[in-house]
Design a protein around this motif. Structure first.
Motif, short mmCIF file in Angstrom:
data_model
loop_
_atom_site.label_atom_id
_atom_site.label_comp_id
_atom_site.label_asym_id
_atom_site.label_seq_id
_atom_site.Cartn_x
_atom_site.Cartn_y
_atom_site.Cartn_z
N GLN A 36 0.82 -1.21 0.00
CA GLN A 36 0.00 0.00 0.00
C GLN A 36 0.85 1.26 0.00
OE1 GLN A 36 -2.60 -0.41 3.39
NE2 GLN A 36 -4.00 -1.74 2.28
N LYS A 37 2.17 1.08 0.09
CA LYS A 37 3.11 2.21 0.13
C LYS A 37 2.67 3.25 1.17
CE LYS A 37 4.63 1.76 -4.68
NZ LYS A 37 4.41 0.39 -4.85
N THR A 38 2.31 2.74 2.34
CA THR A 38 1.84 3.59 3.43
C THR A 38 2.96 4.52 3.88
OG1 THR A 38 0.43 1.76 4.13
CG2 THR A 38 0.75 3.55 5.70
N VAL A 39 2.61 5.79 4.04
CA VAL A 39 3.57 6.80 4.49
C VAL A 39 3.17 7.23 5.90
CG1 VAL A 39 4.53 9.09 4.06
CG2 VAL A 39 3.94 7.59 2.14
N PHE A 40 4.15 7.23 6.81
CA PHE A 40 3.91 7.61 8.19
C PHE A 40 4.62 8.93 8.49
CE2 PHE A 40 3.65 2.99 8.00
CZ PHE A 40 2.42 2.77 8.59
N LYS A 41 4.01 9.73 9.35
CA LYS A 41 4.57 11.03 9.66
C LYS A 41 5.74 10.95 10.63
CE LYS A 41 0.30 13.49 8.78
NZ LYS A 41 -0.73 14.36 9.28
N CYS A 42 5.70 9.98 11.56
CA CYS A 42 6.78 9.86 12.53
C CYS A 42 6.89 8.42 13.02
CB CYS A 42 6.59 10.81 13.70
SG CYS A 42 5.16 10.44 14.73
N GLN A 43 7.95 8.14 13.74
CA GLN A 43 8.22 6.78 14.21
C GLN A 43 7.13 6.29 15.16
OE1 GLN A 43 12.06 6.27 15.98
NE2 GLN A 43 11.77 4.11 16.33
N ASP A 44 6.62 7.16 16.01
CA ASP A 44 5.57 6.75 16.94
C ASP A 44 4.31 6.32 16.20
OD1 ASP A 44 7.17 7.16 19.13
OD2 ASP A 44 6.43 9.18 19.51
N THR A 45 4.01 6.98 15.09
CA THR A 45 2.85 6.63 14.28
C THR A 45 3.03 5.23 13.69
OG1 THR A 45 2.60 8.95 13.70
CG2 THR A 45 1.38 7.38 12.37
N VAL A 46 4.21 4.94 13.22
CA VAL A 46 4.51 3.61 12.66
C VAL A 46 4.30 2.55 13.72
CG1 VAL A 46 6.28 2.13 11.66
CG2 VAL A 46 6.18 4.53 11.02
N ARG A 47 4.90 2.76 14.87
CA ARG A 47 4.83 1.78 15.96
C ARG A 47 3.37 1.55 16.38
NH1 ARG A 47 8.51 3.96 19.52
NH2 ARG A 47 10.17 3.00 18.34
N SER A 48 2.63 2.63 16.55
CA SER A 48 1.22 2.52 16.94
C SER A 48 0.42 1.76 15.90
CB SER A 48 0.65 3.92 17.15
OG SER A 48 -0.71 3.85 17.46
N TYR A 49 0.62 2.11 14.63
CA TYR A 49 -0.09 1.44 13.54
C TYR A 49 0.22 -0.05 13.53
CZ TYR A 49 -1.37 -0.11 8.85
OH TYR A 49 -1.90 -0.80 7.80
N LEU A 50 1.49 -0.40 13.64
CA LEU A 50 1.90 -1.81 13.57
C LEU A 50 1.34 -2.61 14.74
CD1 LEU A 50 5.57 -1.48 12.28
CD2 LEU A 50 3.56 -2.23 11.00
N TYR A 51 1.42 -2.07 15.95
CA TYR A 51 0.86 -2.79 17.10
C TYR A 51 -0.64 -3.02 16.92
CZ TYR A 51 4.96 -2.70 20.18
OH TYR A 51 6.19 -2.91 20.76
N THR A 52 -1.35 -1.98 16.49
CA THR A 52 -2.80 -2.11 16.32
C THR A 52 -3.13 -3.09 15.19
OG1 THR A 52 -3.10 0.14 17.12
CG2 THR A 52 -4.93 -0.83 15.90
N ALA A 53 -2.40 -3.02 14.10
CA ALA A 53 -2.65 -3.93 12.97
C ALA A 53 -2.37 -5.38 13.38
CB ALA A 53 -1.78 -3.54 11.78
N VAL A 54 -1.30 -5.60 14.11
CA VAL A 54 -0.97 -6.95 14.57
C VAL A 54 -2.04 -7.46 15.53
CG1 VAL A 54 0.66 -8.30 15.96
CG2 VAL A 54 1.50 -6.80 14.14
N LYS A 55 -2.47 -6.61 16.44
CA LYS A 55 -3.54 -7.00 17.37
C LYS A 55 -4.79 -7.40 16.60
CE LYS A 55 -6.62 -4.28 19.04
NZ LYS A 55 -7.48 -3.33 19.67
#
Length: 157
Positions: A27-46
């Motif tokens: 999806q070539k997802t673009v994140f604004k900052c590292q915290d956004t990436v981490r939050s997205y990944l944890y939520t997606a994995v959950k």
């Protein structure tokens, strides 16, 4: 490891995490900052882990009660697992910045080795182990000072 806390199947957990990374890549997802990436990944994995737990294929393979799945869907379960994973990441990073001898001693200590066992394993004196642990703890306290509330929340019930 976060995903494995939901699925209790390391290979399946690896597959789920890989699926998430492939999805982000495709999806070539673009994140604004590292915290956004981490939050997205944890939520997606959950979310993906819960989908797997609810699937007929998984239910036929594993004996997991509906109540257990419901408890894993709660915000409190997610939050506690997230805090645990982030704390482990912070501590691991801090330990890896220690001088080599301190790092070896602390890693063995975290694995449950007693001071005498560490001394035997590394072929050093007991006093050296104690002195190096003292140095390591002082450095770790300094490095983790900003995160001490998070760390103590995990290690002190």
């Amino acid at each position: 490891m976060f995903c494995n806390r939901y699925l209790n199947d390391l290979e399946m957990a690896k597959d789920v995490v890989q699926e998430i990374f492939i999805k982000v890549w495709n999806q070539k997802t673009v994140f604004k900052c590292q915290d956004t990436v981490r939050s997205y990944l944890y939520t997606a994995v959950k979310n993906r882990s819960l989908d797997v737990l609810k699937s007929k294929r998984y239910k036929s393979k594993c004996d997991l009660s509906e109540e257990a799945i419901q408890s894993m869907e709660t915000d409190s379960f997610f939050s506690s697992e997230l805090v645990l994973q982030e704390t482990a990441r912070l501590v691991d990073h801090a330990v890896n910045t220690l001088p080599l001898r301190c790092k070896k001693i602390i890693k063995l200590s975290l694995l449950g080795y007693k001071n005498g066992e560490i001394a035997n394993e590394l072929e050093i004196t007991l006093n050296t182990v104690k002195a190096q642990k003292k140095i390591a703890y002082r450095k770790l306290r300094f490095q983790l000072r900003e995160h001490i509330a998070l760390v103590t929340h995990i290690f002190l019930p």
